[in-house]
Design an enzyme around this catalytic site. Structure first.
Site, short mmCIF file in Angstrom:
data_model
loop_
_atom_site.label_atom_id
_atom_site.label_comp_id
_atom_site.label_asym_id
_atom_site.label_seq_id
_atom_site.Cartn_x
_atom_site.Cartn_y
_atom_site.Cartn_z
CE1 TYR A 70 -0.89 -13.45 17.07
CE2 TYR A 70 0.83 -14.83 18.10
CZ TYR A 70 0.21 -14.20 16.87
OH TYR A 70 0.41 -14.62 15.81
CD GLU A 72 -4.04 -15.27 15.21
OE1 GLU A 72 -4.93 -16.14 15.67
OE2 GLU A 72 -3.18 -14.96 14.27
CG ASP A 216 -4.47 5.20 -1.00
OD1 ASP A 216 -4.34 5.44 0.27
OD2 ASP A 216 -3.72 4.66 -1.56
CB THR A 242 -0.74 6.25 6.76
OG1 THR A 242 -0.87 7.81 6.50
CG2 THR A 242 -0.57 5.47 5.65
CE LYS A 245 1.94 8.89 3.69
NZ LYS A 245 1.58 7.65 4.24
NE ARG A 251 6.85 3.91 9.07
CZ ARG A 251 6.56 4.71 7.87
NH1 ARG A 251 6.52 5.87 8.06
NH2 ARG A 251 6.17 4.00 6.72
#
Length: 423
Positions: A70, A72, A216, A242, A245, A251
């Site tokens: 974890y 954060e 984008d 992303t 692709k 991903r």
């Protein structure tokens, strides 16, 4: 001193990673699902424009113990202890992304491309602001104003379109709409536009009306990394992308921006739109950025485009109507109507023959077209000769000149000759 030595670990460190036999013993039902999906990917032609095959190194990072952590916050400023080593992984991903794309700042935490766009909007906009983006009927993404998406509910989107004859973006219309509506932000990017975008023209229009420019670039960013497509980074205030692709990573998403917006982007990702970062995915992104910085990846990106152009020409020769008359990228959009089929029916017929692709909106009318890409098959090692063969096979299936058994046999020959993962 190595990272493991610096961490205080003594003795031999045995790597812990994916153990399929352990999964098979503990959960044979799910193991069969994984095996089935692996067989499906390896035995069909994967022509979905948004998909690719990651490297074994990327898969190893995804299946690593970093999935347990974890974390954060950001490197050096976490809300959890024990983040010293995952900080190293994230800093590697950040620095590699900045170097790869020539950006002042990179945030590699977004869980997806949509998460990256949400963060960009959160950093630059307020609910109710006007945004100008490519209309959904012309290839705009859900995050470009769909009423089913947060973008359409929170902001006032105005859609620009494409020239009805050429299918190319109508920059005069973009300029006129920008002057009329005075948007807070101008978005350039598409899920089914096969040509290079003129980022300089968008920058000029944005400056004329005092708007932010958001690129984008989820689809072309892998080509940008390989030098096979123009980069939006010098022109856009914020670039969203992303990491899968064509880029061939895990991903996920990322945001690039100038130094002046870095703090706003980081706060928009965490804590505004996301919680804990997925450290195993960030490590896999670092691996992918490293791979994309190599001459081999540049050669791959060029081959992706060469393959797409040959495939587009082949489809046009077989009678399909290829939008914009061809492609500059990995992506092809084609209308099967001249062969007597609508896109959804064509996709189903092709899937039954082992050819997997998507449908897309066509510039005009309600019918769907076919959207396909060459990133995955190029990763497998296929070249122009195979693209000619695939184009002819695809058309033969749509015309029902071959049955599914015959088509699948030809697909099997191709996939066995070019397996995605070699032992």
């Amino acid at each position: 001193m190595s990272v493991t030595e610096a961490s205080g670990v003594s003795g031999v460190v045995r790597p812990v990673g994916p153990d399929f036999e352990a999964l098979r013993r503990q959960d044979p039902e799910l193991a069969e699902v994984l095996l089935g999906e692996q067989a499906r990917q390896c035995s069909a032609l994967q022509l979905i424009a948004a998909e690719n095959f990651t490297s074994p190194a990327v898969l190893a990072a995804l299946g690593s113990p970093l999935a347990n952590k974890y974390a954060e916050g950001y490197p050096g400023a976490r809300h959890h202890g024990g983040c010293e080593l995952v900080d190293v992984a994230e800093r590697l991903a950040i620095e590699r992304a900045k170097a790869l794309f020539g950006a002042d700042h990179a945030n590699v935490q977004p869980h997806s491309g949509s998460s990256a766009v949400l963060a960009a909007y959160a950093a630059l906009l307020r609910p109710g602001d006007t945004v100008l983006a490519l209309g959904l009927p012309y290839g705009g993404h859900l995050t470009h104003g769909s009423p089913a998406n947060f973008s359409g509910r929170w902001f006032d989107f105005v859609g620009y379109g494409v020239d009805p004859e050429s299918g190319l973006i109508d920059y005069d219309q973009v300029d006129a709409l920008a002057r009329k509506h005075r948007p807070k932000a101008l978005v350039c990017g598409s899920i089914s536009y096969p040509r290079h975008i003129d980022y300089a023209a968008f920058r000029e229009i944005a400056d004329e009306v005092g708007a932010y420019l958001i690129a984008d670039a989820a689809h072309p960013m892998g080509l940008v990394a390989g030098g096979a497509a123009p980069s939006p980074v010098p022109y856009a205030d914020v670039v969203c992308a992303t990491t899968h692709k064509v880029l061939r990573g895990p991903r996920g998403g990322m945001v690039l921006c100038g130094a002046g917006l870095a703090e706003r982007i980081d706060r928009a990702v965490f804590p505004f739109t996301q919680g804990g970062a997925q450290m195993h995915t960030i490590a896999a992104k670092a691996v992918a950025f490293g791979e994309a910085a190599t001459p081999a990846f540049a050669a791959y990106a060029r081959q992706v485009v060469a393959n797409a152009r040959v495939l587009a020409d082949g489809l046009a020769a077989e009678g399909l109507a290829v939008t914009t008359g061809g492609t500059d990228t990995h992506l092809i959009c084609a209308d099967p109507a001249p062969l007597g089929l609508e896109g959804r029916a064509a996709r189903g017929r092709l899937a039954a023959a082992g050819i997997v692709l998507d449908t897309c909106a066509l510039p005009h009318g309600d019918a769907r077209g076919l959207r396909l890409g060459t990133a995955a098959v190029t990763t497998q090692g296929m070249g122009e000769a195979e693209m000619m063969r695939i184009g002819a096979l695809l058309a033969a299936v749509l015309r029902e000149e071959v049955d599914n058994r015959q088509a699948r046999e030809e697909v099997r020959e191709l996939t066995q000759a070019f397996p995605p993962y070699r032992s």
